[in-house]
Design an enzyme around this catalytic site. Structure first.
Site, short mmCIF file in Angstrom:
data_model
loop_
_atom_site.label_atom_id
_atom_site.label_comp_id
_atom_site.label_asym_id
_atom_site.label_seq_id
_atom_site.Cartn_x
_atom_site.Cartn_y
_atom_site.Cartn_z
N HIS A 186 90.96 -36.30 68.18
CA HIS A 186 91.68 -36.52 69.43
C HIS A 186 92.76 -35.45 69.54
CE1 HIS A 186 94.03 -39.57 72.14
NE2 HIS A 186 94.04 -38.35 72.63
N GLU A 219 87.92 -37.09 71.76
CA GLU A 219 88.74 -38.03 72.51
C GLU A 219 89.84 -37.28 73.27
OE1 GLU A 219 90.38 -40.83 69.78
OE2 GLU A 219 88.47 -41.85 69.46
N HIS A 274 90.51 -48.36 66.15
CA HIS A 274 91.96 -48.44 66.01
C HIS A 274 92.33 -49.52 65.00
CE1 HIS A 274 95.67 -46.60 67.52
NE2 HIS A 274 96.23 -47.68 67.04
N ASP A 275 92.88 -49.07 63.88
CA ASP A 275 93.38 -49.92 62.80
C ASP A 275 92.31 -50.75 62.11
OD1 ASP A 275 95.93 -48.94 63.12
OD2 ASP A 275 96.62 -50.59 64.37
#
Length: 250
Positions: A43, A73, A201-202
């Site tokens: 990203h 991204e 994400h996470d």
């Protein structure tokens, strides 16, 4: 089997904190692919705080040579500036297999919400069409509980990436029931609209199995921060293989 795309942004953060070329993001990505990862994600942000434009091209060349997915991204609305030619320009040069659009502002520390499709749909549509003209599969970052999530299909997207930050936080707090249900319902709504489902994400080795057991049809997970954290102790090769065992078991 759900595909694993390793996000190597954090490798670039370490490199940039010292200057120079170490650690080498291409070498790290190669190690991940050698361990069996299905693709690489980056990203690049306009402020070049981690991945830079030249990294994007080098990683794209690696992925093309290896025949694996390169997932790029970025925010399609962010203007070009010195050192950052803009998301579309990078995609035109790198030709990623997948372009994942996110609504991050310039100063945002990390992705923490999906698009508002009711508000942003009209603006997103020409960007999605332009990326698909480059033969990129297009995924849109989405909140799992967004009632308009299925609108991503009308915008022209191929997939949505469910934002899993709330799930990870709830899992760490000891009760992820509601967050998992939101993700499950989001995945079902997306699939009913003809959209593929990614997630990221996470996600970590601690919570990934629970997530995949509850959420149907996840095609790909993009994991970076937790994977690099775990690799500091176990090694990059062993950590990637650990994730692949979890995906195979799921």
């Amino acid at each position: 089997m759900t595909a694993l795309s390793v996000n190597v942004n954090k490798i670039a953060v370490l490199r940039n904190s010292r200057g120079g070329a170490a650690p080498d993001v291409v070498r790290a990505a190669t190690t991940c692919l050698d361990a069996g990862a299905h693709g690489i994600t980056v990203h690049p942000r306009p402020d070049a705080r981690h991945i830079r434009a030249e990294d994007v091209l080098a990683l794209a060349a690696l992925c093309h040579a290896r025949g694996v997915e390169f997932n790029l991204e970025g925010n399609p609305f962010a203007p070009a500036r010195e050192g950052y030619p803009g998301f579309h320009a990078l995609c035109a040069q790198a030709r990623p297999a997948q372009a994942t659009l996110v609504p991050d502002a310039d100063a945002q520390l990390t992705s923490d919400h999906g698009f508002d499709f009711a508000r942003d749909g009209g603006r997103l549509r020409p960007h999605v069409a332009a990326l698909k003209a480059l033969e990129c599969r297009v995924s849109l970052f989405a909140d799992a509980g967004d009632p308009d999530l299925a609108a991503a299909a009308a915008i022209g997207a191929d997939r949505v990436e469910l934002y899993t930050g709330p799930f990870a936080a709830a899992f760490a707090a000891g009760d992820a029931t509601a967050a998992l249900d939101a993700c499950r319902q989001g995945a079902v709504r997306a699939a009913a609209a003809g959209l593929g489902v990614n997630a990221g994400h996470d996600l970590s080795q601690d919570n990934l199995a629970a997530f995949l057991a509850a959420v149907p049809g996840v095609l790909e997970v993009s994991i970076g921060h937790a994977l690099v954290d775990e690799a500091l102790y176990a090694g990059l090769d062993a950590t990637v293989r650990g994730y692949l065992r979890l995906l195979a078991a799921a």
